[in-house]
Design a protein around this motif. Structure first.
Motif, short mmCIF file in Angstrom:
data_model
loop_
_atom_site.label_atom_id
_atom_site.label_comp_id
_atom_site.label_asym_id
_atom_site.label_seq_id
_atom_site.Cartn_x
_atom_site.Cartn_y
_atom_site.Cartn_z
N GLU A 199 0.82 -1.20 0.00
CA GLU A 199 0.00 0.00 0.00
C GLU A 199 0.86 1.27 0.00
OE1 GLU A 199 -2.65 -0.13 3.35
OE2 GLU A 199 -3.56 -2.00 2.68
N LYS A 200 2.06 1.17 0.58
CA LYS A 200 2.91 2.35 0.74
C LYS A 200 4.18 2.26 -0.10
CE LYS A 200 0.83 3.13 5.13
NZ LYS A 200 0.95 3.54 6.49
N LYS A 201 4.11 1.50 -1.19
CA LYS A 201 5.30 1.28 -2.03
C LYS A 201 5.93 2.57 -2.53
CE LYS A 201 2.73 0.67 -6.28
NZ LYS A 201 1.46 0.04 -6.40
N ASP A 202 5.11 3.59 -2.77
CA ASP A 202 5.64 4.86 -3.27
C ASP A 202 6.45 5.60 -2.21
OD1 ASP A 202 4.42 4.38 -5.70
OD2 ASP A 202 2.61 5.50 -5.17
N GLN A 203 6.30 5.21 -0.96
CA GLN A 203 7.01 5.87 0.14
C GLN A 203 8.26 5.10 0.59
OE1 GLN A 203 4.24 7.10 3.30
NE2 GLN A 203 2.60 6.59 1.86
N MET A 204 8.50 3.92 0.00
CA MET A 204 9.66 3.11 0.38
C MET A 204 10.96 3.83 0.02
SD MET A 204 9.22 -0.90 -0.39
CE MET A 204 7.85 -1.11 -1.50
N SER A 205 11.98 3.61 0.82
CA SER A 205 13.30 4.20 0.55
C SER A 205 13.91 3.57 -0.69
CB SER A 205 14.23 3.99 1.74
OG SER A 205 14.55 2.62 1.87
N SER A 206 14.83 4.30 -1.30
CA SER A 206 15.51 3.77 -2.49
C SER A 206 16.34 2.54 -2.12
CB SER A 206 16.37 4.85 -3.14
OG SER A 206 17.30 5.36 -2.22
N GLU A 207 16.89 2.50 -0.91
CA GLU A 207 17.68 1.34 -0.47
C GLU A 207 16.81 0.09 -0.41
OE1 GLU A 207 17.56 4.24 1.22
OE2 GLU A 207 19.57 5.04 0.85
N CYS A 208 15.63 0.22 0.16
CA CYS A 208 14.72 -0.91 0.26
C CYS A 208 14.30 -1.37 -1.14
CB CYS A 208 13.50 -0.52 1.10
SG CYS A 208 12.29 -1.84 1.35
N LYS A 209 13.92 -0.43 -1.98
CA LYS A 209 13.51 -0.77 -3.34
C LYS A 209 14.64 -1.46 -4.10
CE LYS A 209 10.11 2.91 -3.95
NZ LYS A 209 9.79 4.14 -4.67
N ALA A 210 15.86 -0.96 -3.93
CA ALA A 210 17.01 -1.54 -4.62
C ALA A 210 17.26 -2.97 -4.16
CB ALA A 210 18.26 -0.70 -4.39
N ASP A 211 17.16 -3.21 -2.86
CA ASP A 211 17.38 -4.56 -2.36
C ASP A 211 16.28 -5.51 -2.83
OD1 ASP A 211 19.15 -6.25 -0.69
OD2 ASP A 211 17.26 -6.63 0.35
N LEU A 212 15.05 -5.03 -2.87
CA LEU A 212 13.95 -5.86 -3.36
C LEU A 212 14.16 -6.20 -4.83
CD1 LEU A 212 10.93 -4.15 -1.61
CD2 LEU A 212 11.97 -6.35 -1.05
N ALA A 213 14.63 -5.22 -5.62
CA ALA A 213 14.90 -5.47 -7.04
C ALA A 213 16.01 -6.50 -7.20
CB ALA A 213 15.27 -4.16 -7.73
N LYS A 214 17.03 -6.40 -6.36
CA LYS A 214 18.13 -7.36 -6.41
C LYS A 214 17.63 -8.75 -6.08
CE LYS A 214 22.54 -8.47 -4.29
NZ LYS A 214 23.40 -8.24 -3.15
#
Length: 84
Positions: A59-74
């Motif tokens: 629900e709050k994906k747009d508010q996630m930090s870039s670090e969290c998003k980068a790790d999830l992408a990895k």
């Protein structure tokens, strides 16, 4: 990959890793460490279990930090590679 597809991949990975079976405990720990501050900040009153944290983070994906998003992408990339 289009941004919407990347976001979907991130959310699928987050859902799988945070709410997956016990066999994925190490992966969940990696995600939890990478996104711990985001989970604390964005979902402070959410009780763990039953996929509640993953749902909150979706629900709050747009508010996630870039670090969290980068790790999830990895993590999503590693999962994709292991299936091929």
């Amino acid at each position: 990959m289009k941004p919407t597809h990347a976001a979907s991949a991130l959310l699928l990975t987050l859902s799988t890793l945070l709410a997956g079976p016990a066999a994925m405990a190490a992966d969940r720990a990696k995600i939890t460490d990478a996104c711990k501050a985001d989970i604390k900040k964005l979902c402070p009153d959410v009780k763990p279990g039953g996929g509640r944290i993953a749902a909150c983070m979706r629900e709050k994906k747009d508010q996630m930090s870039s670090e969290c998003k980068a790790d999830l992408a990895k993590q999503a990339g590693e999962k994709k590679e292991s299936k091929t």
